[in-house]
Motif scaffolding. Structure first.
Motif, mmCIF file in Angstrom:
data_model
loop_
_atom_site.group_PDB
_atom_site.id
_atom_site.type_symbol
_atom_site.label_atom_id
_atom_site.label_comp_id
_atom_site.label_asym_id
_atom_site.label_seq_id
_atom_site.Cartn_x
_atom_site.Cartn_y
_atom_site.Cartn_z
ATOM 1 N N LEU A 1 39.422 48.147 52.992
ATOM 2 C CA LEU A 1 37.948 47.499 52.523
ATOM 3 C C LEU A 1 37.594 46.378 53.822
ATOM 4 C CD1 LEU A 1 38.644 46.565 48.736
ATOM 5 C CD2 LEU A 1 36.971 48.304 49.750
ATOM 6 N N ARG B 1 46.624 52.044 45.249
ATOM 7 C CA ARG B 1 45.905 50.968 45.660
ATOM 8 C C ARG B 1 44.921 51.084 45.277
ATOM 9 N NH1 ARG B 1 48.775 47.518 49.014
ATOM 10 N NH2 ARG B 1 50.945 47.607 48.611
ATOM 11 N N GLN B 2 43.790 51.981 45.594
ATOM 12 C CA GLN B 2 42.359 51.982 45.675
ATOM 13 C C GLN B 2 42.007 51.636 44.132
ATOM 14 O OE1 GLN B 2 41.785 56.134 46.888
ATOM 15 N NE2 GLN B 2 41.037 55.556 48.442
ATOM 16 N N ILE C 1 43.644 50.018 42.044
ATOM 17 C CA ILE C 1 44.096 48.568 41.637
ATOM 18 C C ILE C 1 43.275 47.554 42.202
ATOM 19 C CG2 ILE C 1 45.754 46.513 41.901
ATOM 20 C CD1 ILE C 1 47.940 48.587 41.476
ATOM 21 N N SER C 2 42.659 47.888 43.237
ATOM 22 C CA SER C 2 41.748 47.324 44.023
ATOM 23 C C SER C 2 40.482 47.247 43.292
ATOM 24 C CB SER C 2 41.310 47.901 45.436
ATOM 25 O OG SER C 2 40.329 47.431 46.096
ATOM 26 N N ILE D 1 42.343 39.499 46.623
ATOM 27 C CA ILE D 1 43.378 40.184 46.110
ATOM 28 C C ILE D 1 42.953 41.645 46.170
ATOM 29 C CG2 ILE D 1 44.556 41.035 44.007
ATOM 30 C CD1 ILE D 1 44.943 38.167 43.311
ATOM 31 N N SER D 2 41.757 42.157 45.946
ATOM 32 C CA SER D 2 41.316 43.410 46.013
ATOM 33 C C SER D 2 41.495 43.998 47.540
ATOM 34 C CB SER D 2 39.624 43.569 45.560
ATOM 35 O OG SER D 2 39.324 44.576 45.886
ATOM 36 N N ILE D 3 41.187 43.330 48.284
ATOM 37 C CA ILE D 3 41.233 43.618 49.784
ATOM 38 C C ILE D 3 42.655 43.845 50.160
ATOM 39 C CG2 ILE D 3 41.023 42.809 52.212
ATOM 40 C CD1 ILE D 3 38.301 41.225 51.110
ATOM 41 N N GLU E 1 45.203 44.374 48.402
ATOM 42 C CA GLU E 1 45.657 45.762 47.710
ATOM 43 C C GLU E 1 45.165 46.975 48.726
ATOM 44 O OE1 GLU E 1 47.769 46.474 45.418
ATOM 45 O OE2 GLU E 1 48.058 44.457 45.665
ATOM 46 N N TYR E 2 44.015 46.788 49.164
ATOM 47 C CA TYR E 2 43.266 47.969 49.814
ATOM 48 C C TYR E 2 42.742 47.675 50.917
ATOM 49 C CZ TYR E 2 41.075 52.425 50.463
ATOM 50 O OH TYR E 2 40.528 53.591 50.961
#
Lengths: 484, 484
Positions: B83, A72-73, A75-76, B75-77, B79-80
């Motif tokens: 953040l 997940r890290q 991909i983020s 999306i980044s958030i 996924e993880y």
């Protein structure tokens, strides 16, 4: 007549059945909605439970299984590479791996572009290393297709094999209903061979040969042999001896072997997982170099459980280059599989190594998930076997138990009168009394006059004890109603 | 005979053709590989150009189009979610939107679980708002299916309509070859109607009626009518008048209208985009409440260009509930579309609003992409029309130009002798001389004895002038070879 009138829709589509998300699940959703609406309106809950527990499907993260941190890290970061400027946020190996993935994604390094229709070449190379580590020998990346989960690949292969109602695919009974559904959708012929419940759900080769001969007598051209190992819904893990017999059979009859190996990292018993590819490679040359084998993998299962990512691959052996070019063509009509899913496949096949900063955490997360699954499988197994009229093989692998219920005659008679399937009605009652959603055995196929249900072992450990007790209480009361 | 021998593979699969990723692209990949290998080995580049420029496909981000910041941050958030503890990294509205998405993803808030097979309900509600904003009226979220890109939805619908070689689907010529490929794959009958090049590629209703009658005479049952608006490969935008004629035709003949509207936000000319749904809603009751309409959308095109995400949806009108339940069932055999793609659809349909922190940046990125596409379309249009023997309609929308080439007779004769398609050979020569990869018109269909190619307008602005000049020089030299 309109195009979408009932008489006009493709009858193969109408004939398709898919129990895992079928009638019972729709009913469960309705019940859950009723409970929530009652709560919102301040009314009494019409059911004697607070929420539906979904044990119908192998969907680990809906049951509170936490995603692994490492993938997940990465991909983020790939989604928003600006994060690379904040290096303190992530372990070093995460940053290195993320950069490597970004560099694999063409000159622009973005997950927003279509890739090669088979998947990003560097990702396919990681898959080959993963397979080499597992089997001792590496395949070529030209023999690997990354797909949107395993299902898409399975459907594509069945679509290539079936073009006539007399084209047959052999599937195990019980089976995962994607197979029966796809055979039906493509208009092929389903040939059922039986797993032997009395022998830990191993493949019964006598049954295999018998149903093959019967099919051939009917004029069926048998093209594919599906094997699910570890088994879904049965949880068996095949012995190498059993696998050799299956391969010999496919060799003799020139049948393509479809090896559904998506649960290869879910092993709880004493028999280790061995891939069909590894067994094939150990056999004599004429077999090894001849049997068409397609093996399927998914990021939805194992200890990663990233179902929503829809990542998977299939890897082919002894498939000629013309057929492979046809596979490429069909894959290309969908352009490519989703890139985040592709990344997930790469990361799962290329995890942190000993010495890497993320390694301890990764191993900790991995082992705690696998150990928990093992404990849950054993707990449910014990409790189910304590129930009068229920017998259950242990889950040697995968994510399910598939207990057999011997129903009282009085109940069977009642179902006949009501024209209902005994296992379906039983599961519906279980849902309505205790809120546990399982899938009736008829959705997977079972020997005539035997009844089962499939229960996923995924609910969190603090709930599973409670679920087991509830099932036992429900079942005891059910039996009392009909036995006395 | 083995299952994957040439004689055993589904002949419908073998008959399927898909030019966009076909012969010419494979050739282009080989050339690119040769150039790179020569460079690595310190050898001379065997070609007179530094790299292949891929103008064969609508893949914006491979051509350096940057992803929009806003959706990628969200999306980044998701996924993880860790953040979320670093709030200074992201604008406030990004954080709010990410939290909203996390809350939509069930109790566990993860993108790693299977969702409802139609897609997350809250996402479908956002889509309905987007459609309401566009059309003035909102559909029901029960009529929206989120899919892995538009292609998956299109294939699913065609699979439902086709179950017999005499089931016909009307497609425009020229067309996007996903249609011909899918009709071929499902074993249906392709009925070609013509777009009128002399009238800006509008739909020629005389041709429509004529080919329909001819098909019916052959015993074809016509089930679907495909309309691509804005057009691919032609770039036309249909007038409301033309759309009404098409709807009337579908009403009269009881044909389901498949509206491929994936380029709805790519408009460069004076005719605005109007959805088929909006036009349908404006018509008299018996038409409005009767014509089966399915509209397709994708996150791969527009100004977002997130092809790799494989996100899309289709929305249905006047489809009965039985047919919808069949769609649900087929969608459920794939469990669900990829969740990150679903999120992307939601975000594109629910962008920042005036006053939100991200709004100025979002609008700036959006307008700069759309304005650049417009300039590139106009530039290529002008230069192509300056070439002797080339005439080209302007791109009113979408991402392509589809110029017509009038070849010298001498060249046509040479192709006949060599048994090669004139447009294919021309494109191959262009690729080998200047490294520009375009797709021959024969891949899309064209009137007999006319020749075209499709060129995507996607290369970066600093390259497009150069590409235009190179094409002109190549073409001039080509014509000289055959005319004098």
């Amino acid at each position: 007549m309109k195009a979408f009138s009932r008489q006009s829709i493709n009858p193969c589509i109408i004939a398709t059945q898919y129990a895992v998300r079928g009638k019972l699940v729709l009913e469960a959703n309705e019940i859950q909605k009723e409970i929530e609406e009652a709560r919102k309106k301040g009314k009494n809950n019409p059911y004697p439970f607070e929420k539906v527990v979904y044990c119908n499907i192998g969907n680990p993260q809906i049951c509170n299984q936490q995603p692994l941190t490492y993938p997940r890290q990465i991909i983020s970061i790939v989604e928003y590479p600006e994060l690379l400027n904040h290096t303190t946020l992530f372990p070093k190996d995460v940053i290195t791996h993320a950069k490597k993935i970004i560099n694999s994604l063409g000159c622009t390094g973005t997950s927003g572009a279509y890739t090669n229709s088979m998947g990003v070449i560097q990702f396919r190379k990681s898959i080959c290393k993963f397979i080499k580590h597992r089997d001792g020998t590496a395949p070529s990346p030209d023999d690997v297709f990354i797909t949107d989960g395993a299902s898409t690949g399975i459907k594509m292969i069945l679509n290539m094999l079936i073009s006539h109602p007399l084209h047959g695919i052999m599937i195990p009974i019980p089976q995962y209903p994607l197979y029966s559904a796809s055979i039906s959708q493509f208009g092929g012929f389903q040939i059922n061979y039986f797993l032997d419940e009395s022998k830990k759900w191993s493949t019964d080769m006598t049954s295999v040969r018998k149903v093959y001969e019967q099919a051939v007598e009917k004029g069926i051209q048998v093209k594919g042999f599906v094997c699910i190992n570890p088994g879904n819904p049965t949880g068996q893990v095949l012995t190498v001896q059993n696998m050799k017999e299956i391969i010999e059979f496919c060799y003799e009859k020139k049948i393509c072997l479809l090896a559904d190996e998506v649960y290869q990292e879910n092993i709880y018993g004493e028999i280790p997982f061995t891939s069909f590819r590894k067994v094939l490679k150990s056999m004599r040359d004429e077999v090894k170099n001849s049997v068409e084998l397609i093996s399927f993998f998914s990021v939805s299962k194992g200890f990663y459980g990233e179902c929503g990512k829809r990542g998977g691959y299939f890897q082919i052996e002894n498939i000629n280059s013309f057929a492979r070019s046809q596979m490429y063509k069909i894959a290309s009509t969908n352009l490519c599989s989703n890139v985040v899913g592709q990344e997930m496949v790469e990361i799962i096949c290329n995890p942190p190594k000993e010495g890497d900063e993320s390694y301890p955490k990764y191993m900790n997360e991995k082992m705690s998930i696998l150990n928990s699954l093992k404990r849950k499988a054993k707990l449910l197994y014990s409790v189910l076997n304590e129930c009068e009229g229920i017998s259950c093989n242990e889950a040697m692998g995968a994510l399910y138990l598939f207990p057999k219920i011997t129903f009282p005659n009085k109940y069977i008679d009642e179902c006949k009168r009501k024209d209902q399937k005994p296992d379906e009605l039983y599961c519906l009652r279980m849902l309505k009394s205790i809120g546990v959603c399982v899938v009736p055995g008829s959705g997977f196929g079972q020997k005539d006059n035997t009844y089962h249900f499939r229960i996923a072992i995924l609910p969190p450990e603090n709930e599973i004890q409670n679920i087991a007790v509830k099932i036992k209480t429900f079942h005891t009361s059910f039996m009392k109603d009909y036995c006395h």
